[in-house]
Design an enzyme around this catalytic site. Structure first.
Site, mmCIF file in Angstrom:
data_model
loop_
_atom_site.group_PDB
_atom_site.id
_atom_site.type_symbol
_atom_site.label_atom_id
_atom_site.label_comp_id
_atom_site.label_asym_id
_atom_site.label_seq_id
_atom_site.Cartn_x
_atom_site.Cartn_y
_atom_site.Cartn_z
ATOM 1 N N CYS A 375 -11.225 -15.239 -17.874
ATOM 2 C CA CYS A 375 -12.353 -14.297 -17.920
ATOM 3 C C CYS A 375 -13.682 -15.062 -17.762
ATOM 4 O O CYS A 375 -13.947 -15.600 -16.693
ATOM 5 C CB CYS A 375 -12.303 -13.483 -19.199
ATOM 6 S SG CYS A 375 -13.334 -11.990 -19.129
ATOM 7 N N HIS A 481 -6.794 -11.364 -20.010
ATOM 8 C CA HIS A 481 -6.579 -11.712 -21.415
ATOM 9 C C HIS A 481 -5.133 -11.389 -21.788
ATOM 10 O O HIS A 481 -4.535 -10.463 -21.243
ATOM 11 C CB HIS A 481 -7.522 -10.918 -22.318
ATOM 12 C CG HIS A 481 -8.960 -11.287 -22.172
ATOM 13 N ND1 HIS A 481 -9.463 -12.487 -22.609
ATOM 14 C CD2 HIS A 481 -10.008 -10.615 -21.630
ATOM 15 C CE1 HIS A 481 -10.757 -12.542 -22.357
ATOM 16 N NE2 HIS A 481 -11.116 -11.419 -21.761
#
Length: 537
Positions: A375, A481
């Site tokens: 991310c 994630h």
């Protein structure tokens, strides 16, 4: 849960903001306490709020244990936290962002996580400001003083969500935030006694005896409350006790006489539990004693590090020595370096440079080491981070680490999606979620890291591929994630990084076992008859 009504309500609130499965062990013991009152609970929608004498007293853990106990007894149970401040979040079932803590409490309760379980989520992006998430969606970004003025709007959302949660549940366990003794924040409180009074809910106070000063914690907290608030406290739970309980008994007798509040139980300190942390990084810096022999994984402890729960499967893995490296620590020699998610990528990029991580990464790669960026960590690996809307910084362009040939532009709209797919390393299945405000473009993406399946949240918008793998196969970058949650994916990534004969380790199974262990211990050490009486009052 009346999703159309919820979305309409959330839209109104955002507009106003702009203007201002457990196993049956010990089940029989619990059922004999609770089954006689299940019918009444189903008619009465019972509730109990767990507040603490301080942050990290164990509120989240105790709510999870109570949810599992109620689930075992056949009750429809739900967790709820009106306001949470955390950088560990997930994408709820059906979309929307919520705290990781309430998500794993829902897991303990055997229900899908829903944003109504955590209607207000504050995600700090500076020392004084936070992004405000209302019922799963970004409403605004406010500094601490402005948020105090915003609280009546937030309370409206919290009560709206609680109405739906309560209607769908036999019992709701509500978690407070921090401590009710914060007298400077009592005005317009929505996290502790303010919410308990608004819904007329009894409260149990949790004190952490392992920190020391437990008696002063309880007495001091009660003294900071108004007479009406003290009357709402049904009793006390003492958490994390080590030693001979008979030596504590005189102190418990004194505390009950002094406060006129019963102590419902003393929960022993439990070693080896693997439960997701609500926010703070784990205290230990290394998870293996034989540090020189295990496979070394290092993560920089960024000031705005988010979703560190991504790394729980690695912390628990028997072949991995996992370390967070703080600013004061020298970065050790590592097999794998992971750049984590960040709530302020601009600021954390500067932190990396100030602490020599740019040089450290180049040296690590030169000697054949592997790097993963997740991310915000992926965004840092590119040539540039652009912020034309000044979402994170007044600087419109920040130079990246220039290890992958792409550019990321931050966007006002946050992407939220649960996704699954295959690692392009070896086709291992992977699943997780995306929470980010950037769009990434560039030649490096022509060598993607993951092939994604379409998600139910946004079939049309979902790209077929995610992330990038460097041409020399040393860097793996992704927006996903939960990258290590699936055992096969975790094993494949560790082997790619150089761990020979990596074991497939099922962290979800360990988490499930930890919740069951917690529930077993709570059933044994809490007077459930007295606690259930408090719920019914």
């Amino acid at each position: 849960m009346e999703d159309d009504d919820r979305l309409g309500q959330a839209g109104t609130i955002r507009s106003a903001a702009r203007k201002v499965s457990g196993r049956p062990s010990r089940q029989a013991a619990l059922e004999c306490v609770m089954h006689e009152t299940i019918a009444q609970a189903q008619r009465g929608n019972r509730m109990l709020m767990i507040q603490g004498t301080a942050s990290s007293a164990g509120k989240s853990t105790i709510v999870a244990g109570l949810c599992r106990l109620a689930k075992r007894a056949g009750l429809r149970v739900s967790p709820f936290k009106p306001q949470n401040m955390s950088l560990n979040s997930v994408v709820a079932t059906g979309g929307g962002e919520m705290s990781r803590a309430q998500a794993w409490q829902a897991f303990a309760a055997g229900v899908d996580p829903h944003t109504d379980m955590n209607p207000i989520l504050l995600k700090p992006n500076s020392s004084i400001g936070s992004q405000v998430i209302i019922q799963g969606r970004v409403a605004c970004t406010l500094d601490a003083r402005s948020y105090q003025q915003y609280k009546p709007i937030a309370m409206r959302a919290a009560l709206d969500s609680f109405r739906r949660i309560r209607a769908a549940s036999d019992i709701v366990f509500i978690e407070g935030a921090g401590s009710p003794a914060e007298v400077n924040l009592r005005h317009a409180d929505i996290a502790n006694m303010g919410f308990a009074e608004a819904v007329d809910c009894p409260v149990v106070l949790v004190a952490d005896i392992d920190r020391g000063g437990m008696f002063a914690q309880v007495i001091g907290t009660l003294e900071c409350l108004s007479e009406r608030e003290r009357a709402r406290i049904a009793g006390v739970l003492i958490n994390r006790f080590r030693g001979d309980l008979s030596l504590l008994k005189p102190g418990i007798d004194w505390l009950e006489a002094k406060t006129r509040k019963p102590v419902f139980g003393v929960i022993p300190y439990l070693h080896g539990l693997w439960l997701d942390q609500e926010d703070d990084l784990p205290a230990e810096r290394s998870t293996r004693a034989a540090a020189g022999k295990a496979f070394m994984v290092v993560v920089p402890a960024l000031p705005h590090l988010s979703n560190h729960t991504d790394f729980e499967p690695l912390r628990a893995h028997p072949q991995v020595d996992f370390r967070y490296v703080r600013a004061v620590d020298p970065a050790p020699a590592a097999d794998l370096i992971i750049l984590p998610g960040s709530k302020n990528v601009h600021a954390d990029l500067l932190w990396l440079r100030q602490n020599g991580w740019d040089t450290y990464l180049l040296r690590h790669l030169r000697y054949g080491g592997k790097v993963i960026g997740i991310c915000g960590g992926m965004q840092m690996l590119g040539r540039e981070l652009r912020d034309p809307h000044t979402i994170e910084s007044s600087a419109s362009i920040e130079r990246g680490l220039n290890l992958l040939n792409f550019i990321t532009t931050l966007q006002p709209e946050k992407r939220l999606a649960n996704v699954s797919g295959k690692l392009l390393l070896d086709q291992a299945s992977v699943c997780g979620y995306e929470i980010h405000m950037g769009k990434t473009h560039g030649p490096a993406l022509q060598r993607p890291a993951i092939r994604l399946e379409h998600s139910s949240e946004d079939d049309d918008a979902m790209p077929c591929y995610d992330g990038a793998i460097s041409a020399d196969n040393q860097i793996f970058a992704t927006y996903l994630h939960g990258l290590f949650d699936a055992p096969a994916a975790c094993c494949a990534l560790l082997e790619w990084a150089g761990l020979k004969n990596a074991q497939c380790f099922d962290h979800d199974h360990r988490r499930q076992a930890s919740i069951d262990q917690l529930a077993d211990v709570m059933a044994k050490n809490i007077n459930l008859n007295a606690l259930w009486s408090a719920v019914q009052r």
